[in-house]
Write a protein that holds these residues in place. Structure first.
Motif, PDB file in Angstrom:
ATOM      1  N   ALA A 191       0.816  -1.220   0.000  1.00  0.00           N
ATOM      2  CA  ALA A 191       0.000   0.000   0.000  1.00  0.00           C
ATOM      3  C   ALA A 191       0.849   1.268   0.000  1.00  0.00           C
ATOM      4  O   ALA A 191       0.445   2.274  -0.579  1.00  0.00           O
ATOM      5  N   ILE A 192       2.027   1.238   0.616  1.00  0.00           N
ATOM      6  CA  ILE A 192       2.825   2.468   0.685  1.00  0.00           C
ATOM      7  C   ILE A 192       3.322   2.886  -0.710  1.00  0.00           C
ATOM      8  O   ILE A 192       3.081   4.028  -1.117  1.00  0.00           O
ATOM      9  N   PRO A 193       3.957   1.989  -1.476  1.00  0.00           N
ATOM     10  CA  PRO A 193       4.377   2.402  -2.827  1.00  0.00           C
ATOM     11  C   PRO A 193       3.196   2.815  -3.706  1.00  0.00           C
ATOM     12  O   PRO A 193       3.267   3.813  -4.419  1.00  0.00           O
ATOM     13  N   LEU A 194       2.094   2.054  -3.594  1.00  0.00           N
ATOM     14  CA  LEU A 194       0.936   2.358  -4.429  1.00  0.00           C
ATOM     15  C   LEU A 194       0.304   3.694  -4.017  1.00  0.00           C
ATOM     16  O   LEU A 194      -0.076   4.506  -4.877  1.00  0.00           O
ATOM     17  N   LEU A 211      -9.614   5.175  -8.797  1.00  0.00           N
ATOM     18  CA  LEU A 211      -8.857   4.398  -7.809  1.00  0.00           C
ATOM     19  C   LEU A 211      -8.862   5.084  -6.445  1.00  0.00           C
ATOM     20  O   LEU A 211      -9.001   4.435  -5.410  1.00  0.00           O
ATOM     21  N   ILE A 212      -8.707   6.422  -6.483  1.00  0.00           N
ATOM     22  CA  ILE A 212      -8.669   7.167  -5.221  1.00  0.00           C
ATOM     23  C   ILE A 212     -10.011   7.060  -4.496  1.00  0.00           C
ATOM     24  O   ILE A 212     -10.064   6.767  -3.292  1.00  0.00           O
ATOM     25  N   VAL A 213     -11.097   7.252  -5.260  1.00  0.00           N
ATOM     26  CA  VAL A 213     -12.425   7.172  -4.642  1.00  0.00           C
ATOM     27  C   VAL A 213     -12.653   5.761  -4.078  1.00  0.00           C
ATOM     28  O   VAL A 213     -13.113   5.597  -2.948  1.00  0.00           O
ATOM     29  N   ILE A 214     -12.288   4.748  -4.870  1.00  0.00           N
ATOM     30  CA  ILE A 214     -12.504   3.369  -4.416  1.00  0.00           C
ATOM     31  C   ILE A 214     -11.694   3.092  -3.153  1.00  0.00           C
ATOM     32  O   ILE A 214     -12.212   2.586  -2.161  1.00  0.00           O
ATOM     33  N   SER A 215     -10.409   3.460  -3.171  1.00  0.00           N
ATOM     34  CA  SER A 215      -9.567   3.139  -2.012  1.00  0.00           C
ATOM     35  C   SER A 215     -10.034   3.876  -0.765  1.00  0.00           C
ATOM     36  O   SER A 215     -10.012   3.331   0.330  1.00  0.00           O
ATOM     37  N   MET A 230     -11.975   2.188   2.987  1.00  0.00           N
ATOM     38  CA  MET A 230     -11.610   2.378   4.399  1.00  0.00           C
ATOM     39  C   MET A 230     -12.794   2.069   5.299  1.00  0.00           C
ATOM     40  O   MET A 230     -12.629   1.754   6.473  1.00  0.00           O
ATOM     41  N   ALA A 231     -14.001   2.192   4.742  1.00  0.00           N
ATOM     42  CA  ALA A 231     -15.215   1.936   5.532  1.00  0.00           C
ATOM     43  C   ALA A 231     -15.671   0.483   5.435  1.00  0.00           C
ATOM     44  O   ALA A 231     -16.755   0.140   5.881  1.00  0.00           O
ATOM     45  N   LEU A 232     -14.843  -0.358   4.836  1.00  0.00           N
ATOM     46  CA  LEU A 232     -15.201  -1.767   4.661  1.00  0.00           C
ATOM     47  C   LEU A 232     -15.409  -2.429   6.026  1.00  0.00           C
ATOM     48  O   LEU A 232     -14.514  -2.420   6.868  1.00  0.00           O
ATOM     49  N   VAL A 242      -3.935   2.157   4.878  1.00  0.00           N
ATOM     50  CA  VAL A 242      -2.534   2.541   4.701  1.00  0.00           C
ATOM     51  C   VAL A 242      -2.366   3.261   3.357  1.00  0.00           C
ATOM     52  O   VAL A 242      -1.668   4.272   3.257  1.00  0.00           O
ATOM     53  N   LEU A 243      -3.066   2.763   2.348  1.00  0.00           N
ATOM     54  CA  LEU A 243      -2.996   3.366   1.011  1.00  0.00           C
ATOM     55  C   LEU A 243      -3.463   4.823   1.042  1.00  0.00           C
ATOM     56  O   LEU A 243      -2.741   5.739   0.607  1.00  0.00           O
ATOM     57  N   ALA A 244      -4.651   5.042   1.582  1.00  0.00           N
ATOM     58  CA  ALA A 244      -5.226   6.386   1.573  1.00  0.00           C
ATOM     59  C   ALA A 244      -4.401   7.344   2.432  1.00  0.00           C
ATOM     60  O   ALA A 244      -4.153   8.495   2.040  1.00  0.00           O
ATOM     61  N   LEU A 245      -3.960   6.877   3.583  1.00  0.00           N
ATOM     62  CA  LEU A 245      -3.209   7.765   4.477  1.00  0.00           C
ATOM     63  C   LEU A 245      -1.808   8.047   3.921  1.00  0.00           C
ATOM     64  O   LEU A 245      -1.266   9.137   4.126  1.00  0.00           O
ATOM     65  N   THR A 246      -1.227   7.079   3.219  1.00  0.00           N
ATOM     66  CA  THR A 246       0.072   7.327   2.573  1.00  0.00           C
ATOM     67  C   THR A 246      -0.084   8.398   1.489  1.00  0.00           C
ATOM     68  O   THR A 246       0.728   9.323   1.377  1.00  0.00           O
ATOM     69  N   ARG A 247      -1.144   8.261   0.711  1.00  0.00           N
ATOM     70  CA  ARG A 247      -1.394   9.248  -0.344  1.00  0.00           C
ATOM     71  C   ARG A 247      -1.536  10.648   0.262  1.00  0.00           C
ATOM     72  O   ARG A 247      -0.931  11.608  -0.220  1.00  0.00           O
ATOM     73  N   GLU A 248      -2.312  10.739   1.337  1.00  0.00           N
ATOM     74  CA  GLU A 248      -2.508  12.020   2.018  1.00  0.00           C
ATOM     75  C   GLU A 248      -1.176  12.582   2.514  1.00  0.00           C
ATOM     76  O   GLU A 248      -0.947  13.790   2.509  1.00  0.00           O
TER      77      GLU A 248
END
Lengths: 232, 278
Positions: free
Chosen positions: A40-43, A58-62, A66-68, A111-117
């Protein structure tokens, strides 16, 4: 007060079964966090840095993922790993491996969303400089992730916290087998269902204490790291 | 990188532990929560070296797990579902293992006046007439299926504000009954071992309609070749052997015997069954 007393008593008694349960909780959740972050970090960083087709989608989906609900992740992994499912012949349902897979899936979007942020503002500052130096994409990823590492670790801890705290996924794919797939949260659920509310709460306090301890250690590593960086 | 190392260091000391020889048993919460398996399985494992991994869920879900080939043995308590499981070819060699009984639990002050009633269906009728709260498991467990059957006996279709289907396990149903002062149907084992009784009391038991037999079934290796049929059969054989049956009969909780072994009537183990069990 008696509940705190019971929690302390449990810790002091260092009951072998309890140690096994705590150990498995940590092993499963830490491994899941490690696996999820390696992907998730590289992505997440890539999503922050580059424009490519379907990026917004992809951003909206990821972010939505988070609410899964953990129970949904558990169910999906259960159906995949069941003997009648597509991955059934590996026979890993009701094992710690199945629990690790479920928790990895669960925390990957976090992890993906927070890394992007974390990378997004940094990329704005660095972009021109990195463009001017004409660094390779891998080097660009490495630089941005490294310089955003404290924010990235915060995302990692959020993921770890969610993994350690969830019960819905591990109880479905692990089966809460005594001495094999029983973790802190499933023990708490079990003791609650037995009506042993005090014991359940005492275990909850232990779980919380462990989370505090791990966060403190990582915080300490982090602050040690930043000091080291300044003096260098 | 340092964080990855820190993670590895944290993960490393916890070693994996697993037996090579084990079977997976899909079973019910009623047998697990009472502590029966904690008592019984170490005896079996010590004798045979076979570990038993127990997944305890409702009978409906346990059968589903076995149907998917995710367990080697099944030990549940709903005869019609067990027979269907066998008829569909998922299971072989069903045997009686033990029984106990269901009981109706309710608030101590007994607003529906169950005390003195002997028939379970009359008891449910009294609850319906008084419109007092009733907690239904609503989870397709053996206990839930029995409850539906008992309601069917009364001719009443339970619906309304007083009838609450919670879709959860026996413990959750008892926890809720304790906090909202409701009636519920429980198996005797879970009730006795339950730690949060509050103002609840056992109000009705002893009716033949409350008989609660458990059966053991092997998952059919013809259907699922990966099933560990030899070890599973060893377990089933032991459960119905004199040694296994005596161990089941010797299991007590708070000095009360919880399960009555009935695999082999010739052993006349009925003599050691509690009088409370029909």
């Amino acid at each position: 007060m008696t509940i705190l007393g019971q929690a302390a008593e449990l810790v002091v008694s260092a009951d072998a079964e309890l140690i096994g349960i705590v150990g498995l909780s940590l092993r499963v959740s830490l491994t899941a966090t490690l696996i999820a972050s390696l992907l998730a970090i590289p992505l997440g960083a890539a999503l922050a840095i580059w424009q490519f087709p379907f990026r917004q989608i992809l951003i909206v989906i990821s972010t939505s993922l988070m609410a899964l609900p953990p129970v949904v992740v558990g169910l999906i992994i259960y159906l995949l790993l069941s003997r009648v499912g597509p991955l059934g012949h590996y026979g890993i349902l009701f094992t710690p491996t199945a629990m690790i897979i479920a928790q990895s899936v669960l925390i990957f979007p976090i992890v993906l969303a927070l890394t992007r942020e974390a990378i997004l503002p940094l990329n704005r500052d660095y972009k021109n400089l990195l463009d001017a130096w004409d660094v390779s994409p891998v080097q660009r990823l490495k630089t941005l992730i490294w310089d955003a590492r404290f924010a990235v670790v915060t995302g990692l801890l959020a993921g770890f916290g969610r993994a350690l705290a969830e019960v819905g996924a591990v109880i479905i794919v692990g089966g809460n087998i005594a001495g094999f797939t029983r973790v802190m949260t499933t023990t708490i659920a079990l003791e609650t269902s037995k009506g042993n509310l005090q014991l359940a709460l005492a275990l909850g306090i232990i779980l919380l204490s462990i989370a505090v301890l791990i966060n403190a250690v990582i915080h300490w590593i982090g602050s040690f790291g930043s000091k080291y960086q300044v003096t260098r | 990188m340092r964080f990855i190392l820190a993670f590895l260091i944290l993960i490393a000391p916890v070693s994996t532990y697993a037996e090579d020889r084990f079977i997976t048993l899909a079973s019910t919460t009623s047998t697990q929560n009472s502590g029966l398996y904690d008592y019984l399985l170490p005896i079996f494992t010590a004798k045979t070296g076979i570990g038993v991994r127990v997944i305890s869920v409702g009978t409906g879900q346990a059968i589903r797990i076995a149907q998917n080939g995710d367990a080697d043995v099944l030990l549940v308590h709903h005869r019609p579902s067990e027979d269907a499981f066998l008829a569909q070819g998922y299971g072989i060699e069903r045997r009686d293992v033990m029984y106990n009984d269901f009981v109706i639990i309710g608030p101590k002050d007994d607003p529906a006046k169950l005390a003195g009633i002997t028939r379970a269906s009359d008891g449910l009728k009294a609850i319906y007439d008084a419109q007092t709260l009733f907690i239904s498991r609503g989870d397709e467990s053996g206990t839930h299926k029995r409850e539906r059957a008992l309601w069917a006996d009364t001719g009443i279709v339970p619906t309304g504000d007083w009838y609450r289907e919670i879709g959860a396990g026996m413990g959750a149903a008892l926890n809720m009954a304790a906090s909202v002062e409701a009636y519920t149907l429980s198996d005797r084992g879970t009730w006795l071992s339950f730690g949060n009784k509050g103002d609840l009391a056992l109000l009705l038991s002893g009716d033949d309609a409350l008989f609660n037999p458990y059966g053991i079934i092997l998952v059919n290796p013809a259907k699922y070749p990966h099933v560990k049929i030899d070890m599973a059969r060893t377990f089933s054989d032991w459960m119905v052997s004199a040694e296994g049956q005596t161990a089941i009969g010797a299991f007590t909780l708070k000095k009360v015997q919880l399960f009555c072994p009935n695999a082999n009537p010739k052993l006349n183990l009925k003599t050691i069954c509690p009088t409370s069990v029909p």
